[in-house]
Design a protein around this motif. Structure first.
Motif, PDB file in Angstrom:
ATOM      1  N   GLY A   1      -0.916  -6.662  -2.985  1.00 13.05           N
ATOM      2  CA  GLY A   1      -0.239  -6.308  -4.233  1.00 13.05           C
ATOM      3  C   GLY A   1       1.267  -6.403  -4.116  1.00 13.05           C
ATOM      4  N   LYS A   2       1.921  -6.313  -5.243  1.00 10.62           N
ATOM      5  CA  LYS A   2       3.381  -6.405  -5.284  1.00 10.62           C
ATOM      6  C   LYS A   2       3.984  -5.220  -4.532  1.00 10.62           C
ATOM      7  CE  LYS A   2       7.249  -6.967  -8.398  1.00 10.62           C
ATOM      8  NZ  LYS A   2       7.700  -7.021  -9.790  1.00 10.62           N
ATOM      9  N   ASP A   3       4.805  -5.517  -3.552  1.00 12.10           N
ATOM     10  CA  ASP A   3       5.434  -4.501  -2.703  1.00 12.10           C
ATOM     11  C   ASP A   3       4.416  -3.595  -2.010  1.00 12.10           C
ATOM     12  OD1 ASP A   3       8.035  -5.409  -3.380  1.00 12.10           O
ATOM     13  OD2 ASP A   3       8.042  -4.163  -5.183  1.00 12.10           O
ATOM     14  N   GLY A   4       3.192  -4.101  -1.796  1.00 14.18           N
ATOM     15  CA  GLY A   4       2.170  -3.343  -1.086  1.00 14.18           C
ATOM     16  C   GLY A   4       1.495  -2.255  -1.898  1.00 14.18           C
ATOM     17  N   VAL A   5       1.651  -2.288  -3.219  1.00 12.99           N
ATOM     18  CA  VAL A   5       1.143  -1.188  -4.053  1.00 12.99           C
ATOM     19  C   VAL A   5      -0.382  -1.108  -4.038  1.00 12.99           C
ATOM     20  CG1 VAL A   5       1.092  -2.392  -6.283  1.00 12.99           C
ATOM     21  CG2 VAL A   5       1.501   0.057  -6.209  1.00 12.99           C
ATOM     22  N   ASN A   6      -1.096  -2.239  -4.048  1.00 15.01           N
ATOM     23  CA  ASN A   6      -2.566  -2.186  -4.089  1.00 15.01           C
ATOM     24  C   ASN A   6      -3.139  -1.552  -2.835  1.00 15.01           C
ATOM     25  OD1 ASN A   6      -2.362  -3.452  -6.520  1.00 15.01           O
ATOM     26  ND2 ASN A   6      -3.247  -5.388  -5.867  1.00 15.01           N
ATOM     27  N   VAL A   7      -2.678  -1.995  -1.679  1.00 21.61           N
ATOM     28  CA  VAL A   7      -3.197  -1.439  -0.432  1.00 21.61           C
ATOM     29  C   VAL A   7      -2.760   0.021  -0.269  1.00 21.61           C
ATOM     30  CG1 VAL A   7      -1.349  -2.183   1.148  1.00 21.61           C
ATOM     31  CG2 VAL A   7      -3.695  -1.984   1.969  1.00 21.61           C
ATOM     32  N   ARG A   8      -1.599   0.366  -0.757  1.00 23.99           N
ATOM     33  CA  ARG A   8      -1.133   1.754  -0.687  1.00 23.99           C
ATOM     34  C   ARG A   8      -1.999   2.673  -1.549  1.00 23.99           C
ATOM     35  NH1 ARG A   8       3.897   0.628  -0.955  1.00 23.99           N
ATOM     36  NH2 ARG A   8       4.143   0.716  -3.203  1.00 23.99           N
ATOM     37  N   LEU A   9      -2.346   2.220  -2.753  1.00 28.32           N
ATOM     38  CA  LEU A   9      -3.222   3.014  -3.619  1.00 28.32           C
ATOM     39  C   LEU A   9      -4.619   3.148  -3.016  1.00 28.32           C
ATOM     40  CD1 LEU A   9      -2.188   1.697  -7.140  1.00 28.32           C
ATOM     41  CD2 LEU A   9      -1.791   3.993  -6.214  1.00 28.32           C
ATOM     42  N   ALA A  10      -5.127   2.060  -2.423  1.00 26.60           N
ATOM     43  CA  ALA A  10      -6.443   2.116  -1.774  1.00 26.60           C
ATOM     44  C   ALA A  10      -6.408   3.092  -0.603  1.00 26.60           C
ATOM     45  CB  ALA A  10      -6.854   0.724  -1.297  1.00 26.60           C
ATOM     46  N   SER A  11      -5.312   3.129   0.116  1.00 23.72           N
ATOM     47  CA  SER A  11      -5.165   4.073   1.231  1.00 23.72           C
ATOM     48  C   SER A  11      -5.162   5.514   0.741  1.00 23.72           C
ATOM     49  CB  SER A  11      -3.873   3.788   1.998  1.00 23.72           C
ATOM     50  OG  SER A  11      -3.947   2.562   2.672  1.00 23.72           O
ATOM     51  N   GLN A  12      -4.444   5.765  -0.341  1.00 25.96           N
ATOM     52  CA  GLN A  12      -4.411   7.119  -0.897  1.00 25.96           C
ATOM     53  C   GLN A  12      -5.793   7.538  -1.395  1.00 25.96           C
ATOM     54  OE1 GLN A  12      -1.388   6.943  -3.925  1.00 25.96           O
ATOM     55  NE2 GLN A  12       0.278   7.270  -2.469  1.00 25.96           N
ATOM     56  N   LEU A  13      -6.500   6.621  -2.024  1.00 23.21           N
ATOM     57  CA  LEU A  13      -7.815   6.923  -2.560  1.00 23.21           C
ATOM     58  C   LEU A  13      -8.822   7.245  -1.461  1.00 23.21           C
ATOM     59  CD1 LEU A  13      -9.783   6.993  -4.995  1.00 23.21           C
ATOM     60  CD2 LEU A  13     -10.140   4.553  -4.610  1.00 23.21           C
ATOM     61  N   THR A  14      -8.806   6.482  -0.390  1.00 23.40           N
ATOM     62  CA  THR A  14      -9.811   6.629   0.664  1.00 23.40           C
ATOM     63  C   THR A  14      -9.411   7.599   1.764  1.00 23.40           C
ATOM     64  OG1 THR A  14      -8.909   4.768   1.920  1.00 23.40           O
ATOM     65  CG2 THR A  14     -10.646   4.278   0.298  1.00 23.40           C
ATOM     66  N   GLY A  15      -8.107   7.841   1.905  1.00 21.79           N
ATOM     67  CA  GLY A  15      -7.641   8.700   2.993  1.00 21.79           C
ATOM     68  C   GLY A  15      -7.510   7.958   4.313  1.00 21.79           C
ATOM     69  N   TYR A  16      -7.631   6.645   4.267  1.00 17.68           N
ATOM     70  CA  TYR A  16      -7.503   5.815   5.460  1.00 17.68           C
ATOM     71  C   TYR A  16      -6.262   4.951   5.379  1.00 17.68           C
ATOM     72  CZ  TYR A  16     -12.120   6.749   7.382  1.00 17.68           C
ATOM     73  OH  TYR A  16     -13.204   7.352   7.960  1.00 17.68           O
ATOM     74  N   GLU A  17      -5.581   4.755   6.504  1.00 15.39           N
ATOM     75  CA  GLU A  17      -4.509   3.768   6.587  1.00 15.39           C
ATOM     76  C   GLU A  17      -5.209   2.422   6.671  1.00 15.39           C
ATOM     77  OE1 GLU A  17      -1.391   2.240   9.890  1.00 15.39           O
ATOM     78  OE2 GLU A  17      -1.513   4.413   9.600  1.00 15.39           O
ATOM     79  N   ILE A  18      -4.929   1.530   5.727  1.00 15.67           N
ATOM     80  CA  ILE A  18      -5.647   0.261   5.634  1.00 15.67           C
ATOM     81  C   ILE A  18      -4.716  -0.887   5.999  1.00 15.67           C
ATOM     82  CG2 ILE A  18      -6.898  -1.307   4.115  1.00 15.67           C
ATOM     83  CD1 ILE A  18      -7.690   1.168   2.458  1.00 15.67           C
ATOM     84  N   ASP A  19      -5.136  -1.681   6.966  1.00 18.56           N
ATOM     85  CA  ASP A  19      -4.445  -2.916   7.335  1.00 18.56           C
ATOM     86  C   ASP A  19      -5.245  -4.065   6.749  1.00 18.56           C
ATOM     87  OD1 ASP A  19      -2.512  -1.546   8.919  1.00 18.56           O
ATOM     88  OD2 ASP A  19      -3.941  -1.505  10.569  1.00 18.56           O
TER      89      ASP A  19
END
Length: 100
Positions: free
Chosen positions: A76-94
């Motif tokens: 996502g733009k500026d990492g927003v998609n992966v950041r939101l997915a991380s917040q939702l799941t509670g996991y740091e996602i690479d």
């Protein structure tokens, strides 16, 4: 069991979700199905990118592999998609592409 939870929340032609979006002053909303299987949940959380695989590295870190063509969509733009997915799941996602 025969119920489509996402379709039920969104409604026909998005009618139900549009009311919520209107109340939130146009804020975008992603509705994903919940899963007790954390790997499956993380795959859904990274949508609209189609995850090929998700791997749990440890108790709070995961790796998601997406097709090469969908890497920018997953991040996502500026990492927003992966950041939101991380917040939702509670996991740091690479996120990695298949070629990586």
């Amino acid at each position: 069991e025969d119920l489509d939870p996402v379709g039920t929340c969104v409604g026909v032609k998005g009618v139900r979700i549009q009311e919520i979006i209107r109340e939130l002053n146009g804020e975008r909303i992603d509705v994903i199905p919940y899963s007790d299987d954390i790997e499956d949940f993380i795959k859904h959380a990274i949508q609209p990118a189609k995850a090929v695989e998700s791997i749990i590295v440890d108790t709070r870190r995961a790796i998601v592999v997406v097709p090469d063509s969908q890497l920018t969509l997953a991040v996502g733009k500026d990492g927003v998609n992966v950041r939101l997915a991380s917040q939702l799941t509670g996991y740091e996602i690479d996120v990695y592409s298949e070629s990586q």
